[in-house]
Design an enzyme around this catalytic site. Structure first.
Site, PDB file in Angstrom:
ATOM      1  N   SER A  49      33.868  39.108  41.862  1.00 32.32           N
ATOM      2  CA  SER A  49      34.035  38.060  40.842  1.00 32.32           C
ATOM      3  C   SER A  49      32.652  37.765  40.260  1.00 32.32           C
ATOM      4  O   SER A  49      31.628  38.132  40.862  1.00 32.32           O
ATOM      5  CB  SER A  49      34.614  36.795  41.478  1.00 32.32           C
ATOM      6  N   ASP A  84      35.944  41.589  38.767  1.00 29.63           N
ATOM      7  CA  ASP A  84      37.216  40.874  38.847  1.00 29.63           C
ATOM      8  C   ASP A  84      37.181  39.664  37.900  1.00 29.63           C
ATOM      9  O   ASP A  84      36.224  38.876  37.933  1.00 29.63           O
ATOM     10  CB  ASP A  84      37.394  40.413  40.308  1.00 29.63           C
ATOM     11  N   ASP A 105      39.183  39.580  31.518  1.00 27.21           N
ATOM     12  CA  ASP A 105      40.279  38.624  31.570  1.00 27.21           C
ATOM     13  C   ASP A 105      40.243  37.764  30.312  1.00 27.21           C
ATOM     14  O   ASP A 105      39.568  36.737  30.257  1.00 27.21           O
ATOM     15  CB  ASP A 105      40.155  37.766  32.833  1.00 27.21           C
ATOM     16  N   HIS A 177      46.352  32.608  42.875  1.00 28.02           N
ATOM     17  CA  HIS A 177      45.181  32.887  43.718  1.00 28.02           C
ATOM     18  C   HIS A 177      45.142  31.888  44.871  1.00 28.02           C
ATOM     19  O   HIS A 177      45.485  30.720  44.692  1.00 28.02           O
ATOM     20  CB  HIS A 177      43.892  32.743  42.913  1.00 28.02           C
ATOM     21  N   GLY A 178      44.704  32.318  46.021  1.00 29.72           N
ATOM     22  CA  GLY A 178      44.597  31.412  47.174  1.00 29.72           C
ATOM     23  C   GLY A 178      45.924  31.335  47.918  1.00 29.72           C
ATOM     24  O   GLY A 178      46.829  32.147  47.699  1.00 29.72           O
ATOM     25  N   HIS A 208      47.782  40.291  41.149  1.00 28.43           N
ATOM     26  CA  HIS A 208      46.710  39.444  41.686  1.00 28.43           C
ATOM     27  C   HIS A 208      47.320  38.494  42.724  1.00 28.43           C
ATOM     28  O   HIS A 208      48.532  38.383  42.834  1.00 28.43           O
ATOM     29  CB  HIS A 208      46.068  38.636  40.546  1.00 28.43           C
ATOM     30  N   GLY A 210      47.187  38.512  46.057  1.00 29.60           N
ATOM     31  CA  GLY A 210      47.893  39.246  47.127  1.00 29.60           C
ATOM     32  C   GLY A 210      47.987  38.493  48.445  1.00 29.60           C
ATOM     33  O   GLY A 210      48.868  38.787  49.257  1.00 29.60           O
ATOM     34  N   ASN A 232      41.862  38.667  48.362  1.00 29.27           N
ATOM     35  CA  ASN A 232      40.557  38.034  48.538  1.00 29.27           C
ATOM     36  C   ASN A 232      40.627  36.977  49.643  1.00 29.27           C
ATOM     37  O   ASN A 232      40.033  37.127  50.711  1.00 29.27           O
ATOM     38  CB  ASN A 232      40.109  37.413  47.198  1.00 29.27           C
ATOM     39  N   THR A 233      41.400  35.919  49.412  1.00 31.59           N
ATOM     40  CA  THR A 233      41.433  34.781  50.344  1.00 31.59           C
ATOM     41  C   THR A 233      41.772  35.190  51.777  1.00 31.59           C
ATOM     42  O   THR A 233      41.220  34.650  52.732  1.00 31.59           O
ATOM     43  CB  THR A 233      42.451  33.736  49.836  1.00 31.59           C
TER      44      THR A 233
HETATM   45  P1  13P Z   1      43.894  36.022  46.634  1.00 30.73           P
HETATM   46  O1  13P Z   1      42.599  35.335  46.895  1.00 30.73           O
HETATM   47  O2  13P Z   1      45.025  35.078  46.517  1.00 30.73           O
HETATM   48  O3  13P Z   1      44.156  37.111  47.637  1.00 30.73           O
HETATM   49  O4  13P Z   1      43.782  36.700  45.201  1.00 30.73           O
HETATM   50  C1  13P Z   1      42.850  37.714  44.979  1.00 30.73           C
HETATM   51  C2  13P Z   1      42.804  38.128  43.558  1.00 30.73           C
HETATM   52  O5  13P Z   1      43.787  38.140  42.863  1.00 30.73           O
HETATM   53  C3  13P Z   1      41.523  38.563  43.008  1.00 30.73           C
HETATM   54  O6  13P Z   1      41.564  38.689  41.633  1.00 30.73           O
END
Ligand code: 13P
Length: 288
Positions: A49, A84, A105, A177-178, A208, A210, A232-233
């Site tokens: 990011s 990202d 984006d 996200h998250g 996104h 995930g 990511n999270t």
């Molecule tokens: P998460 O943090 O929910 O896994 O999302 C990651 C993401 O979509 C990065 O662009």
């Protein structure tokens, strides 16, 4: 050597599996993800990011670290280094620094502006052999300061952006996200199916958010054309929980347990376990 994500994603789209994008934060994160992808013989995308880019001292530092690690660890699987949720300027900076893939984006712009800016980046990326991700609709929640309203994408707008020649397309389909809230309504498979039909079989779709999507929904999304899934999270939560356990057990106070290589080791192992689980679920093992 870093590669564009184009070939790995086209193979994934045709082979009905998805390649994981795992976001990186530092050396430990990057090493854990690369070693796991190599062990699983899976292609992999390292996501950065703009916030993480700043934290890691700029895009050039990251390119140097990742390229050095690929060589130093003897990584043979295809690795793409991807921006990202990039801004237009951020994408240009990453391209100049040596990233092999970028996401622009433009989902918060009116569609005409998203199209115009994406179009310019398509030409630049094509010229340099880099992959480009675009976004339509918005991913809900917040990631590193990027806040999305969670608007569901219009299939017609997806088609307009896909036709510009982007490599992959992210579309808002109720993903966030998250962590997902307890009352989350789930992914909009009706919307995903409509988008998939409109953009055609050749266009890899990106999911996104995930983290925390149940396995059955992931599998269904892949069956409807999702070929790249971002996580990511979940790695952050796994790292934090393992580190907490180590410290709460007083291990940092035993012998040389305070040595950062020891203190961070349980967290690194937890990231590896998370990445391994996702690669198995996404079906990209042994596809390198
Ligand atoms: P998460 O943090 O929910 O896994 O999302 C990651 C993401 O979509 C990065 O662009």
């Amino acid at each position: 050597m870093l590669v564009s994500a184009k070939e790995m994603l086209e193979k994934a789209r045709a082979g009905h599996y998805a390649v994981g994008q795992f976001n990186i934060n530092n050396l430990e994160w990057t090493k854990a993800i690369l070693l796991t992808a190599e062990e699983m013989k899976s292609p992999v995308i390292l996501g950065v990011s703009e916030g993480a880019g700043k934290y890691m001292c700029g895009y050039k530092t990251i390119v140097g670290m990742v390229e050095g690690m690929i060589e130093g660890l003897g990584i043979t699987v295809p690795v793409a280094l991807h921006l990202d949720h990039g801004s237009y300027e951020g994408a240009l900076k990453c391209i100049a620094a040596g990233f092999s893939s970028v996401m622009f984006d433009g989902s918060h712009y009116p569609i005409e502006e998203n199209i115009a800016k994406t179009k310019e980046l398509v030409a630049i990326c094509e010229n340099k052999g880099l992959s480009l991700e675009a976004e339509v609709g918005a991913i809900g929640g917040e990631e590193d300061g990027v806040i999305g309203g969670g608007e569901v994408a219009s299939a017609d707008e997806c088609k307009m952006i896909a036709d510009l020649g982007v490599t992959m397309l992210a579309a808002g389909i109720g993903n966030i996200h998250g962590k997902y809230p307890a009352n989350w309504a789930g992914l909009r498979f009706d919307v995903l199916e409509e988008i998939s039909c409109k953009v055609g079989e050749g266009m890899p779709l990106v999911l996104h958010g995930g983290t925390g999507i149940p396995a059955d929904m992931i599998k269904k999304a892949i069956s409807l054309g999702v070929s790249k899934i971002n996580v990511n999270t979940e790695c952050q939560l796994a790292f934090a929980a393992a580190t907490r356990k180590y410290v709460e057990a007083g291990k940092d106070l035993e012998g040389k347990g305070f040595d950062p290589r020891k203190l961070l080791a349980p967290g690194v192992e937890a990231i590896k376990a998370t990445v391994k689980e996702k690669i198995e679920l996404f079906g990209s093992a042994n596809k390198a």
